[in-house]
Scaffold this motif. Structure first.
Motif, mmCIF file in Angstrom:
data_model
loop_
_atom_site.group_PDB
_atom_site.id
_atom_site.type_symbol
_atom_site.label_atom_id
_atom_site.label_comp_id
_atom_site.label_asym_id
_atom_site.label_seq_id
_atom_site.Cartn_x
_atom_site.Cartn_y
_atom_site.Cartn_z
ATOM 1 N N TYR A 148 0.800 -1.227 0.000
ATOM 2 C CA TYR A 148 0.000 0.000 0.000
ATOM 3 C C TYR A 148 0.839 1.286 0.000
ATOM 4 C CZ TYR A 148 -3.818 -3.212 0.835
ATOM 5 O OH TYR A 148 -4.712 -4.234 0.708
ATOM 6 N N THR A 198 -9.364 1.740 -9.411
ATOM 7 C CA THR A 198 -9.258 0.285 -9.272
ATOM 8 C C THR A 198 -10.076 -0.403 -10.357
ATOM 9 O OG1 THR A 198 -9.447 -1.540 -7.685
ATOM 10 C CG2 THR A 198 -11.257 0.040 -7.742
ATOM 11 N N LEU A 251 -8.595 -2.842 -3.131
ATOM 12 C CA LEU A 251 -9.122 -2.019 -2.042
ATOM 13 C C LEU A 251 -9.812 -2.839 -0.970
ATOM 14 C CD1 LEU A 251 -10.643 0.933 -4.123
ATOM 15 C CD2 LEU A 251 -8.363 0.767 -3.095
ATOM 16 N N ARG A 303 -6.100 4.341 5.240
ATOM 17 C CA ARG A 303 -7.394 4.888 4.836
ATOM 18 C C ARG A 303 -7.424 6.412 4.966
ATOM 19 N NH1 ARG A 303 -12.473 1.150 5.653
ATOM 20 N NH2 ARG A 303 -11.605 -0.848 4.980
ATOM 21 N N PHE A 318 -6.885 8.331 1.726
ATOM 22 C CA PHE A 318 -7.984 8.492 0.775
ATOM 23 C C PHE A 318 -8.778 9.712 1.227
ATOM 24 C CE2 PHE A 318 -6.609 4.258 0.064
ATOM 25 C CZ PHE A 318 -6.998 3.907 -1.217
ATOM 26 N N MET A 331 -16.219 4.121 -4.271
ATOM 27 C CA MET A 331 -15.654 2.829 -3.850
ATOM 28 C C MET A 331 -16.739 1.908 -3.316
ATOM 29 S SD MET A 331 -11.986 3.493 -1.931
ATOM 30 C CE MET A 331 -12.537 4.825 -0.875
ATOM 31 N N VAL A 355 -16.407 -1.523 -0.835
ATOM 32 C CA VAL A 355 -15.498 -2.388 -0.092
ATOM 33 C C VAL A 355 -16.327 -3.222 0.879
ATOM 34 C CG1 VAL A 355 -13.509 -2.499 1.449
ATOM 35 C CG2 VAL A 355 -13.634 -0.699 -0.284
#
Length: 893
Positions: free
Chosen positions: A605, A622, A641, A655, A658, A843, A845
Motif C-alpha cells: 500500500y 481500481t 481495495l 485509509r 484516501f 468505492m 469495499v
C-alpha cells in the motif's frame, strides 16, 4: 520368426483404484468425480505413446463373483464397499478406453489378473509381454519374456527385480503369498509370518511343498503357527495363484488398437471438462467443432455502413473493442469487431500505427456512424467483459447502452466455481475451440507489441474472432440460464445492471494523498528497523527476517522453540498461525509477526498506491471484478481495495490517505452486522430475530445468553467472546479455532458453543438443514437464488467434506450480503443518475459504499443513501446502515 513388438497388457482395475486413492481429487463443475478417470487415461496415453505399434489390451474386473468366491466364501470379505465416487467413474472410463480404440477385456467369473496371466503365458513365446500394473500379485507372472511396469511410479520389474524386491524368484511368489496371506483379499496366511520370514523359509527349504513336508523342523512360536495352518495352506495357494489357462477368444493379432473415435472422445472430454485433451482432439482436425469462419476486415465506408445495417436489423449483435492497453484509463481505441451470425464477423481498424499500415477509416467518423446503435438502449448488445469496453468507449465519448448479455457473467451465474470465466477457457469448455492467443499475433516478452503495432492482416482474425466467439458462447450459455428461472433473475436483475454502475465507479476514482503515503512509508520503514534490532537481540544473531530458511534455523535450531507444525516437505513451519501460537510464550515470533505485517502494508500500500495514481485525473482507479469470487462478492485489483486492514492503527492510517478534495467530504455507508442479520433471517431463530428487531446489541445479547448473566452485567471480555462466537459460527469455526482465538481451553470453547446452540436452537437447525440440502442437491443458494456448487460435499474424505459443509453454511449468508449490496449499488446509482446531486460513488469495499460529495449536500446524500440501502432487501429483521462522513475515509468510517 517371433514378433518383437511387445504385447502391452494393462491392469485397468488396479490402476483405477490406485489413481482414485493416490491422486488429487478432481471434479467437474457440477461435482462429478473425475480424478481416477484422468489418472488412468493419462497412463494409457503415455503407454500408447511409448509403444505405438504394439498390440494392446486394457483389462478390468467384471462385476459379480469369481471362482475364488466359490473356493472360499470369505474371499475379499474384509474389503469395504466401493466408494460411490469411484463407482461413478468406472463406466465413463470404459467408454473412453473404447473410444481411444484400445481393445478392452472384461471377463465374467474371473479377475483381471487371470485374464492378464492367460494372455501373458499364451503370447510370451511369440513376443515379449509388458504387464502394466501396480499389483504385487502379478510378480508371479514375470519371466525373461514377461516384465512388469508400474507407470505411476515409473519402475520396471524383471526376474532379478522380483528377487531384489521380494527376496524370492518369480516362481516362488505364489508360495510367498500363501505364507503371508493377504489382508486386503482376506486370504488366510500363517499368523505372525511376514514377507521376510516367508522369504527366509523359502530360501532355506526351497519351496512351499518342501516346507510343508519338513514343518517340524521350524522352531519357535512361528513354527507352531505354521504347523497349525498346514491344512489351510492349499486353499490359500489356490486363492493366490493367478490362472493362466482361461479359454479366451483373444490372441495378440486380435489386440491391435483401432482408430480413435474422436467425436465420442470430444464429447466425453467436454462433459468431463478435460480441457487440454479437448484441445488436442480438436486440433487433430478429425472432428469439425465449428463452421469455417468468415471474417472480414472493413477498410471502407461502404462496407462499414453495410455492417451497420446488418447490426441494426439483428435481434442482438456481439461486439468487442481492441485497444492499446488493459488499463481502461490508459487504453486508446484501435478497432472494433462485430458479429451477427456464428462464423461471420467483421473487424474495423481505426488506430493501427505501424509503418506501412493500409489506410484505415477515421476513428471519429466510425464512432459517429456507430453512435446511434451503441447508445440506443433498445438495441440489444452482447459481449465478453463489456465493463471494460464500456469504459473504453466512454473515454472516446460514447455512452454504451443496451448491453443485455455478457458471456463472462452468464458463465459466472451458471456456475461460479466451474471454470475460469475468461473467453479462452469458456471457448474451450463450451465450444471445444482453441481461440487465437494474443501472443500469437503480438509476440511475447520484451518483443511483445501493443495491439496498434500489430499488422491489420494479423489483427483482423484475432479481433473478429472475439466477437464471433462471444456470440457463439451466448447461444450456448443463454438457453441454460433460461432453463433456470432463479439464476436468470440473478443475471438480469443483479449482475447485468451492475456492469455500467461499476464502470462509472471505476472511472470516478478516489483521490489519494501521495505525500501522506510517502510519510507513512518512511515511518513504517523506521519501525521495521527497530523491530529488526529487537529480533537480532532476541535471536542473539543477525539474520534475514524475510528468509523462511534463516527464520527456521533461528527459531528451532538456535532457540529450540517447539515445532508445532511442519511443512509438506517436513521442515518446521513458520506460517502465520504457527507464529501466532508461539507468540503467546515467546517474544521473537511476536516481533516477526509485527514485522511481517508492517512489511506487507509498506510494499502493498504505502509504497505502491502512489504508483497507481492516474497522471491525468490524479486519482486511483481500481478494477472491480464480478466473476472471481465463488460467493458473488466483488473483488478489486490494481489496487486491491478490499484488503486494506481496518483493525490495526497502521491499516486505518492508510485509509486516511484516501481524501476528499477541497469543499467536499467523503461519506461511508456501511451495513451493520449484515451477515448476522441474514443468519437471523435464514434460520428464523426467535432469539436472534428478537434481538435485532428490538435494536439490541446482538453481541451483548449473545453474551448474556451464553454466560447466563443480565445484559447490563456483560463485561467487555464476555462481549468480545460472544462476538467471536457469533461471527465464528457463521464461518464454521470449530471449538479448537474458537479456543485459539480467545486464548482459552478447548473444552471451555466447546461449552460456549454448546450453550450458544441451546439458546439459539434455530441456528443449529438451519446449519443441519443446510448441510443436508447441500449434500442432497450439490449446491446452496442465496436469498435471491444465486447458486454455489459444492463439488466436495459428498466426498468420503471427512476433512474435505467438512470444509465443503462449512462453505455450505457460510455461502448463503456471504452471497446474500453480496447480492444485497449489489442491489443497493444499482438503486443508488439510478438515483444519482436521475437526480444528479453533487456526489460521486467512488468505492465499494465489502459491505460499505463510499461517496465523495459537496459538504453542504452531505446530509441529503446520507439520508438518500441510507434509505435506499436499507430497502435493498426485506428480511425478518431490519437492515441497518451506519453512515459517517469526514475529510478522509478513516474519519468517514
Amino acid at each position: 520368426m517371433a514378433d518383437e513388438k511387445p504385447l502391452i497388457l494393462v491392469d485397468g482395475s488396479s490402476y483405477l483404484f490406485r489413481a482414485f486413492h493416490a491422486l488429487p481429487p478432481l471434479t467437474t463443475s457440477d461435482g462429478r468425480p473425475t480424478g481416477a478417470i484422468k489418472g488412468v487415461v493419462a497412463m494409457l496415453r503415455k503407454l500408447r505413446a511409448d509403444y505405438p505399434d504394439s498390440p494392446f489390451a486394457v483389462v478390468f474386473d467384471a462385476k459379480g463373483p469369481t471362482f475364488r468366491d466359490e473356493l472360499y466364501d470369505q474371499y475379499k470379505a474384509n474389503r469395504p464397499p466401493m466408494p460411490d465416487e469411484l463407482r461413478a467413474q468406472i463406466e465413463p472410463l470404459h467408454t473412453i478406453v473404447r473410444a481411444m480404440g484400445l481393445p478392452m477385456l472384461v471377463v465374467e467369473g474371473v479377475e483381471a489378473d487371470d485374464v492378464i496371466g492367460t494372455l501373458a503365458r499364451r503370447n510370451e513365446t511369440e513376443r515379449p509381454v509388458l504387464v502394466s500394473t501396480s499389483d504385487k500379485d502379478l510378480a508371479q507372472l514375470v519371466t525373461d519374456r514377461v516384465t512388469l511396469v508400474n507407470t505411476m511410479s515409473d519402475t520396471v520389474m524383471d526376474p532379478e527385480g522380483v528377487r531384489d524386491k521380494f527376496g524370492v524368484p518369480p516362481e516362488r511368489i505364489v508360495d510367498l503369498l500363501t505364507l503371508t496371506g493377504d489382508s486386503v483379499d482376506n486370504i488366510p496366511g500363517v499368523p505372525k509370518v511376514g514377507p521376510k520370514t516367508a522369504a527366509k523359509w523359502l530360501g532355506e527349504f526351497g519351496d512351499l511343498d518342501t516346507l510343508i513336508a519338513r514343518a517340524d523342523e521350524v522352531g519357535g512360536k512361528v513354527g507352531e503357527n505354521l504347523r497349525a495352518c498346514l491344512d489351510q495352506l492349499p486353499l490359500s495357494r489356490a486363492l493366490a495363484t493367478i490362472r493362466c489357462d482361461l479359454d479366451l477368444d483373444a490372441d495378440s493379432d486380435d489386440l491391435l488398437p483401432g482408430p480413435a473415435d474422436d467425436e465420442t472422445l470430444l464429447a466425453l472430454f467436454r462433459d468431463l471438462e478435460f480441457k487440454s485433451w479437448i484441445s488436442e482432439v480438436s486440433a487433430r482436425g478429425e472432428v469439425a467443432t465449428e463452421a469455417p469462419a468468415d471474417y472480414e476486415i472493413v477498410l471502407d465506408e461502404t462496407r462499414l455502413h453495410a455492417w451497420i445495417e446488418r447490426l441494426a436489423a439483428a435481434d442482438c449483435f456481439a461486439f468487442d473493442t481492441e485497444t492499446t492497453s488493459l488499463d481502461y484509463m490508459q487504453a486508446e481505441l484501435v478497432g472494433l469487431s462485430f458479429a451477427v451470425t456464428p462464423g461471420e464477423a467483421a473487424y474495423v481498424p481505426v488506430g493501427h500505427a505501424y509503418m506501412g499500415a493500409p489506410e484505415q477509416l477515421d476513428r471519429d467518423r466510425v464512432l459517429e456512424a456507430l453512435r446511434p446503435l451503441l447508445e440506443d438502449p433498445k438495441v440489444c448488445k452482447l459481449g465478453q467483459n463489456l465493463k471494460y469496453d464500456a469504459s473504453v468507449l466512454a473515454r472516446a465519448g460514447v455512452t454504451l447502452r443496451g448491453v443485455r448479455f455478457d458471456t463472462m457473467l452468464e458463465s459466472y451465474v451458471l456456475d461460479s466455481v466451474g471454470t475460469r470465466h475468461n473467453m479462452d477457457d469458456l471457448a474451450l469448455k463450451f465450444l471445444g475451440r482453441e481461440t487465437i492467443r494474443f501472443e500469437a499475433v503480438a509476440g511475447k516478452g520484451r518483443g511483445q507489441l501493443t495491439f496498434d503495432q500489430v499488422a491489420i492482416e494479423q489483427a483482423g482474425p484475432y479481433a473478429a474472432e472475439d466477437a464471433d466467439v462471444a456470440l457463439q458462447l451466448h447461444r450456448t450459455l443463454w438457453p441454460r440460464l433460461e432453463a433456470e428461472p432463479t439464476l436468470r433473475e440473478v443475471f438480469e436483475t443483479i449482475e447485468m445492471p451492475l456492469v455500467p454502475v461499476l464502470s462509472r465507479i471505476e472511472r470516478n476514482g478516489a483521490l489519494v494523498d501521495a505525500r501522506l503515503l510517502s510519510q507513512q512509508s518512511a515511518e513504517l520503514a523506521s519501525r521495521m528497523a527497530e523491530l529488526q534490532k529487537e529480533a537480532y537481540a532476541e535471536a542473539g544473531t543477525e539474520f534475514n527476517l524475510g528468509s523462511t530458511k534463516q527464520l527456521q534455523e533461528v527459531l528451532y535450531d538456535r532457540l529450540g522453540l517447539p515445532v508445532l507444525r511442519k511443512t509438506p516437505k517436513g521442515a518446521p513451519s513458520t506460517a502465520e498461525p504457527v507464529l501466532a501460537e508461539l507468540a503467546h510464550e515467546y517474544a521473537l515470533p511476536r516481533i516477526i509477526m509485527e514485522y511481517r505485517g508492517l512489511s506487507k502494508l509498506k510494499s502493498t500500500y504505502t509504497d505502491s498506491l502512489p504508483q497507481e495514481i492516474d497522471p491525468v485525473t490524479g486519482r486511483i482507479h481500481t478494477s472491480y471484478h464480478q466473476a472471481v469470487t465463488a460467493t458473488g462478492r466483488l473483488s478489486s485489483s490494481e489496487p486491491n481495495l478490499q484488503n486494506i486492514p481496518i483493525r490495526t492503527a497502521e491499516g486505518r492510517r492508510i485509509r486516511q490517505a484516501f481524501v476528499a478534495p477541497p469543499g467536499r467530504v467523503l461519506l461511508a455507508a456501511d451495513y451493520s452486522q449484515i451477515e448476522l442479520r441474514i443468519m437471523a433471517h435464514l434460520s428464523g431463530d426467535a432469539g436472534l430475530v428478537a434481538a435485532f428487531a428490538e435494536g439490541r446489541d446482538v453481541h451483548r445479547a449473545t453474551a448474556a445468553e451464553v454466560f447466563g448473566v443480565d445484559p447490563d452485567a456483560v463485561s467487555d471480555a464476555q462481549r468480545r467472546s460472544a462476538k467471536a462466537i457469533n461471527f465464528g459460527l457463521i464461518y464454521g469455526m470449530s471449538a479448537f479455532g474458537l479456543a485459539r482465538q480467545l486464548g482459552i481451553e478447548r473444552g471451555d470453547a466447546q461449552g460456549y458453543i454448546d450453550r450458544y446452540f441451546e439458546r439459539y436452537p434455530g441456528v443449529q437447525e438451519y446449519m443441519d438443514r443446510t448441510r443436508a440440502t447441500a449434500a442432497e442437491q450439490g449446491y446452496v443458494e442465496t436469498l435471491f437464488g444465486r447458486r454455489l456448487y459444492l463439488p466436495e460435499i459428498r466426498v468420503q474424505n471427512q476433512q474435505r467434506r467438512q470444509a465443503a459443509e462449512r462453505t455450505a453454511i457460510n455461502a448463503p449468508m456471504q452471497g446474500t450480503a453480496a447480492d444485497i449490496i449489489k442491489r443497493a449499488m444499482i438503486t443508488v446509482d439510478a438515483w444519482l443518475q436521475a437526480e444528479a446531486p453533487p456526489a460521486l460513488m467512488i468505492m465499494q469495499v465489502h459491505d460499505e459504499l463510499v461517496f465523495e460529495v459537496d459538504a453542504d449536500a452531505a446530509d441529503a446524500l446520507a439520508e438518500a443513501v441510507r434509505t435506499r440501502m436499507e430497502a435493498a432487501a426485506e428480511l425478518r429483521v431490519p437492515l441497518v446502515v451506519d453512515v459517517g462522513r469526514g475529510a478522509n475515509w478513516d474519519e468517514a468510517h
